[in-house]
Every structure is written in C-alpha cells, then in structure tokens.
Design an enzyme around this catalytic site. Structure first.
Site, short mmCIF file in Angstrom:
data_model
loop_
_atom_site.label_atom_id
_atom_site.label_comp_id
_atom_site.label_asym_id
_atom_site.label_seq_id
_atom_site.Cartn_x
_atom_site.Cartn_y
_atom_site.Cartn_z
N ASP A 287 68.47 -14.53 66.92
CA ASP A 287 69.73 -14.12 66.32
C ASP A 287 70.82 -14.32 67.38
OD1 ASP A 287 71.61 -13.28 64.55
OD2 ASP A 287 70.65 -11.40 64.04
C1 BGC Z 1 73.44 -11.93 62.16
C2 BGC Z 1 72.52 -12.92 61.48
C3 BGC Z 1 73.26 -14.20 61.20
C4 BGC Z 1 73.80 -14.74 62.50
C5 BGC Z 1 74.51 -16.06 62.35
C6 BGC Z 1 74.17 -12.53 63.33
O1 BGC Z 1 75.17 -11.72 63.79
O2 BGC Z 1 72.68 -10.82 62.56
O3 BGC Z 1 71.99 -12.36 60.30
O4 BGC Z 1 72.40 -15.11 60.58
O5 BGC Z 1 74.72 -13.80 63.02
O6 BGC Z 1 75.71 -15.95 61.72
#
Ligand code: BGC
Length: 740
Positions: A287
């Site tokens: 993530d």
């Molecule tokens: C979130 C994810 C997301 C990623 C990309 C993160 O802050 O937790 O769920 O896919 O950002 O945007």
C-alpha cells in the site's frame, strides 16, 4: 550494431500470440520469454519493474515524486497509478516504450472501487443487495469503462472484514460476515478480470489490504491489529482467500501491523500463507508508502533495511515510497539481498503484463473509439440505477408510511442531502464526475412530473446553524408528504476518516425532531458510508431508509424505492450499534460462560445499554410481508459425506410483489472450542408475487461447518447442530440435526 541485435532479439522474444497455442504451451512459452528478458536486464532495469509511482493527476497519499516522467524515460519505474485517459496514458506509455532499452510497457493502476465514470453504490451498499450477480456485473462495467480509458489494473476488491463502524473504511468493504464477503470478493474479481485478462475490457484485480486491515484497535485507521490466529483464519482471511481462488493476479499489503509484524514485512502473511498455503501466483504490491512506514513501525533501521525486509517477506512492488528504487541495486551489489529474489519479483510482474497483452501491444488499452463509446452509456447508467435500488435498506416502516401514496400532490424534501450531488458518489469515486450525479430532488421530480416537489435544506451536514429550521418546518407543514434527507458527507467515511462518535453530525437530529414533530407522514433517508447510531430516528421517524452513497444514479434509485416502483429488498451487511460502547458488535458472537439474563446481575451485559444492536445483521424490510414456515430437514442424521438438505416455505402475505433474501444460519451446539451463536451459511434471493408462496430448498455440505479445532487442525466435528432460517440474523424458525 549491438543495439540492433538486442532489439531484434527482444522483438522475437516478445512477439507471440499470433499463432494458436494450447494454454499450457502459452504459459510455458511466456515463462521462457520472461526468463530470457530478465537475463537481458540490468539490476537498475529490474528494480524499475518493482517500482510504482503516482502521476500528479490524482493523489491518495502525502508524497508525490515530481520526477516520475524522467523515471519512466530512464526505465526506473515499471508501473504508474493515478493516470487515466487514452491520451495521457498513451503519452506516458510512449515515454517507456520509445525511450527505454528494453521497451517494457508500463502498467497503469487506479482505485476503480465502485465504478470508474459511472459510479455505482459504495461497496458496503452493494453488499446490502446480497445480489452477487449484480455486484459482478457492476465490477464488469467498471472494468469496461476504466480499460476504455487506458487503465490495466484496479486496486480492488477491498476484502477487509470489519466489525467496527467507527473505522471509516467500512464503506469500502462488504461488511462483517466472512461468508457473504467471500462471495462478494469472488464476484468482484470475476467482474474485473472477466474470463481472459488479455481481453482489453478487463482489469487486473488486486486483493487488499492483506491482512486484517479492518480490525484496527479502537476503530482508528492504520492502528495496530492484534488477534488470535483462529479469529484471523475463520473471520478475516476467507474473503481474501476467495479473491485469490477466483484468480486475482495481484494483492496489496495492508498499512497495519498484525500481531506485532507490519503486513508489509510479514513473511507469514505474504509468503507462507498467501503463496505457499494458498498458491497465489501473482505479484504483491505494497500500500501507499508502506515500505517507508516500516521505519515508523519501528522495525526498520533505515531505507535499505526497510526495502530488504519488505522484499524478503514477499513484496514484489513498492508503491510510492521509492525505497526499492533507491536501495535495492546497492543491496544486491553488496550481497545483502540476493538478486534471485529480485528476479522472482520481476518475473511475477512481467507475467501480469504479458497476461494483459501489453507485450503484444502496449497501446492495447488506448482506444479513442472505446473511450468515446464505452463510457456512461444508457445500459451502464441503468445498471447503476438498478444496483442502487437493490442496495437500499428499509429499516423501519410504521403504518406503511412508505411507499409515498399514489397521486401525491406536494412532497417536501428537507435536509442537507436533498439537492446534494457531491456527496452522492461517496469516497473513492475514481474518475466519477459528481456534477453528473442525480440528486434526490431531481430523482423525485423525474418520477413525479405532476406533483410539486419543494426543497428546503434546513441546515448543513455539520455545524451548529439552525437559521433554516423555520423555513423547513413551514415547508413540512405545507406538504402532503415529507422526505428528510440526512447523513454524513462523503469524506466522513473512507480512508483516514474514523469517527469516535457515529451519530448524525451537526444539528441534523434537531431538524428531524422539529419536522417529525409536525405530525406529517415522514420518511427519513440516511445517506452515509457506515452505520450511524440513529436511535431517536429508529423510534420516531415513521419510516427510515438506509441509502448509503448510491452513486451517479442516486436520485433515480431512491425515487424508485420511495415511490414503490421498486419494492426494497436490501439487507444490512453490518450490525447497527446503539452506541459506540457496544463496538465491536456483530451477530456471530460467542455465547460466553455467562450468557445474558436480565434477571441475573452476573451475566454478560451492560448496565446502561441492552446487548442487542439497533438493527441486526441481515435486517431489511419490504413493502410486503414475508412469512416463513414448514422448515423441514430431509433427514435428522447425516454423515460427514452427506449433503444436508432442507426446505422452508416462504409466503408473501402482503400486497406487493417483492424479493426476500432467505438467510440460513447454523449453530454448532457442542465443540472442542467455543463456537459462534450463529453463522451465516447460505442465502437465496426469492421473488414472490403478492399472495404467493414457495418452497425454498437448501443444501449444505458438512465441510462448510468446519473450524479450527482445539488441536489446531481444521475440520468439522460431529455432533448436534441447529439451523435457523429467516429474513435476518434473528431468524426464529429452527430445527436440529445430528452429524455422525
Ligand atoms: C489506500 C489504498 C489505495 C492506495 C492507492 C492507499 O492510501 O489505502 O487502498 O489503493 O492508496 O491509491
């Protein structure tokens, strides 16, 4: 000369796909091509493939790397997220293909969570439909639209079970129950990925956030998760596993630590479980900046240590921290990290690029015709409207307040959600344009062209201002029917949106008290991304409707249900607590050694609130009434190899045709470890005309009654079981059987 030879070699290596080959041969030849390609790569080029940066088009975290375009040209990045649109993605793809030595195409990812341009209801709302086919169809449409705008990969489905509505991300999941959430996870993967990833209308799916991100302590986002392995395996892991089994080709780590080990450096999760036990063959991405966050978790001493920990645990691609990019080449040179680990990660990533067909044609997803013709089409909007009305849950309906009476003359819509478009599409609304959303007032006007629809805001979503109250009261007094449109703003749920109180924000309840006090027929519509503690409304609003954020077609979907054109069939995928002190609250609790007894002090209960929730899991009313009877098992005794078959009679005793979701819960009466009082094991959607009845059949396999036993092994223990069947998790009709 060398360059020309190399280039021809790459072309030969990569050009396959023209001739018809059996699947096995294709896989073999893909693997051979990937290995040959890897053998040509420098360590910098390899690490480039392991690196994912965001473009500056959109941002979901704190940090943007300004030089990402240069990185693309230099082969330092193999994948980009938050970039969509055919022209834009083509421009970036050209940078990679035309400037880098090996011409390896970029992979474009984005958070296509509940639609891309046509925004569907938020995932929690879709879960309330219990309509697996419709959910799969919604994901299919999202993939068609997103892939028509140059995207290859979605960061979905989110498979995090959560039993804590303080956590804002409950809005993105499928609720509290592993059985329902697993079916939904599978459906979403199938919808996104279709049957063949190389079909340009499909997206690679990403199982996230692995693992147990939905159980942060005290409901505070990103907080630590500490739970037993039994709880993890029986409740939290099944939806991720279902998504993996459905063929998801990528997985994302979670921000949280699990039992003391951050998910992003958790070898047990990323290698032992995901790969060795479940057989996952795709690639694992972190993530946002999660590799960097290993520093803050306090398990990595510096950048290099963090990168090594993540790679060695099983991470293949670093989203946004840049730590792989900065440190892995040197770590390999210094022989601290084994290059074979990097090769393995590159292999997994290139495989997905091959599967998507990007080596056949890097511009495969860059079709201006598709971009023009396959977005927000009538059938897509209709599917979103249908999903919207199926997601609405009728919580209460005293004296048949709803549907709105026929030939109504004047409807007053009161409240900050009445003419609100922005909030309707919820959080994570991808490339959705909120200004294209249909709001409630518009939906009602379209449905009731001959009636007068008056709108008064009354107050803001949040804040203390009550100046609008008088006008609202007058409008209510003057109308034949009132719809109170209340709720949370879209940003009050989603990422980094935990709340310690989950009441209606601001002065909305005061407004409701004033309006309901007029004695007019009132239906309150709650727009929110989580259960709210709407105790007062649950007792005093003649009708109460949970409408979540329904997306682009919100107003039409709501008008369909409020008017009775569609008889509501949604059921809650998450328990609604009475207050936050009851959290975590969920239907499949344990009995305890001192089960609740109101006459006995020393039993498991509170002094100040009942144990029961405000609304139970599975609850949802209809404009008609359904009655259950004649629950009958085929036999009373079964062996572990038998199918446990039973039927129940369902009658529609009201005056509307409608759909009921018949739910089956099972309780294992005696086991080597304590078992939940009930667990959802099956459900069916049944449509019945008014006055009709039908026998509904079920078949359970004893394997589905398994759990982690006292010796740690998984299996079903013989003994007596109770089956409960009904329209919610309080289902009263029951029978028993014996498993030998
Ligand atoms: C979130 C994810 C997301 C990623 C990309 C993160 O802050 O937790 O769920 O896919 O950002 O945007």
């Amino acid at each position: 000369m060398r360059t020309t030879v190399l280039f021809s070699l790459i072309i030969v290596l990569l050009s396959f796909g023209a001739c018809q080959q059996p699947q096995q041969d294709i896989e073999h030849s893909t693997d051979t091509k990937i290995d040959s390609l890897i053998s040509l790569m420098t360590i910098e080029e390899k690490v480039g493939q392991l690196t994912l940066y965001t473009s500056d088009m959109d941002q979901t975290g704190a940090y943007i790397r300004k030089e990402y375009e240069n990185d693309i040209k230099q082969g330092k990045v193999g994948a980009i997220f938050n970039a969509y649109g055919v022209d834009y993605t083509r421009r970036l793809q050209e940078m990679a293909v035309n400037n880098t030595r090996l011409r390896i195409p970029l992979l474009f990812g984005y958070d296509v969570i509940h639609g891309h341009r046509t925004i569907f209801p938020v995932p929690l709302a879709e879960a309330a439909s219990w309509n697996i086919e419709a959910i799969q169809h919604a994901a299919r449409i999202a993939a068609i639209e997103a892939s028509a705008e140059g995207l290859h990969w979605t960061f979905a489905p989110m498979c995090d079970i959560s039993r804590d509505p303080r956590w804002g991300r409950v809005v993105e999941g499928a609720g509290e129950d592993p059985f329902l959430a697993s079916l939904i996870a599978e459906a979403r993967v199938k919808g996104f990925q279709g049957d063949d990833l190389s079909d340009p209308t499909t997206l690679a799916a990403c199982v996230k956030h692995f693992a147990a991100y939905g159980a942060p302590q005290a409901g505070r986002d990103y907080h630590a998760v500490d739970m037993s392995e039994n709880m993890l395996r029986e409740v939290y892991l099944p939806p991720y596993k279902a998504a993996v089994d459905a063929g998801a080709v990528t997985a994302m780590t979670a921000f949280n630590d699990l039992n003391g080990i951050p998910s992003t450096s958790n070898k047990f999760l990323l290698t032992d479980l995901l790969r060795d036990e479940w057989g996952f063959e795709g690639f694992v991405v972190t993530d946002y900046t999660s590799v960097m966050e290993l520093l803050y978790h306090g398990v990595a001493a510096d950048t290099a240590h963090a990168a090594a920990l993540a790679l060695e645990a099983g991470v293949d691609m670093d989203m946004q921290s840049g730590f792989f990019h900065q440190t892995l080449p040197k770590l390999v040179e210094d022989k601290i990290v084994d290059e074979s680990l990097i090769d393995q990660a590159v292999r997994r990533i290139l495989k997905v690029k091959f599967q998507l067909g990007l080596f056949d044609d890097p511009y495969k997803y860059c079709s201006t015709t598709r971009e023009k013709n396959e977005i927000m089409q009538a059938d897509q909007l209709e599917a979103a409207r249908d999903m919207g009305r199926r997601s609405i849950v009728l919580l209460r309906n005293e004296a048949q307040t709803l549907p709105i009476p026929q030939h109504i003359k004047k409807i007053a819509v009161i409240g900050p959600m009445g003419n609100n478009k922005r909030d309707m599409i919820g959080s994570w609304s991808a490339a959705g344009d909120w200004s294209k959303a249909v709001d409630l007032v518009e939906g009602l006007k379209a449905r009731y062209p001959l009636s007068e629809i008056v709108f008064v805001k009354g107050c803001e979503i949040d804040g203390e201002q009550t100046e609008g109250f008088n006008e609202a009261r007058r409008a209510a007094a003057d109308a034949d029917f009132v719809i109170l449109a209340l709720g949370e703003a879209y940003w009050m749920s989603g990422e980094a949106a935990s709340r310690s109180q989950i009441d209606l924000p601001g002065v909305q309840q005061q407004l409701a008290e004033l309006i309901i006090g007029t004695g007019k027929p009132v239906a309150t519509v709650i727009i929110s991304g989580r259960p709210l503690t709407v105790n007062w409304l649950a007792q005093n609003s003649p009708a109460l409707v949970q409408a979540w954020f329904l997306g682009t077609q919100s107003g039409h979907a709501l008008a369909d249900v409020l008017s009775g054109d569609y008889n509501p069939s949604g059921k809650l995928p998450l328990t609604f607590p009475r207050n936050v002190g009851q959290i975590p609250i969920y239907y499949s609790m344990k009995n305890t050694g001192r089960p609740f007894n109101e006459n006995s002090k020393y039993t498991s209960k509170y002094l100040d609130v009942p144990n029961t929730p405000l609304f139970v899991f599975g609850h949802g009313l209809s404009y008609t009434q359904f009655e259950y009877s004649h629950l009958a098992l085929e036999q009373e005794t079964y062996t572990l190899d038998d199918s446990i078959r039973f039927e129940v009679e369902l009658a529609n005793t009201g005056s509307f045709a409608g759909e009921e979701i018949v739910q089956v819960y099972v309780h294992d009466q005696l086991a080597s470890v304590t078992r939940p009082v009930r667990e959802l094991k099956a459900f069916k959607r049944v449509w019945l005309e008014a006055g009709d009845s039908k026998k509904v059949n079920f078949s359970l396999h004893p394997e589905s009654l398994g759990f982690y036993k006292i010796d740690g092994s998984y299996g079903t223990e013989p003994g007596r079981f109770t089956i409960f069947v009904g329209g919610d998790s309080n289902a009263g009709l029951s029978t028993e059987f014996e498993l030998r």
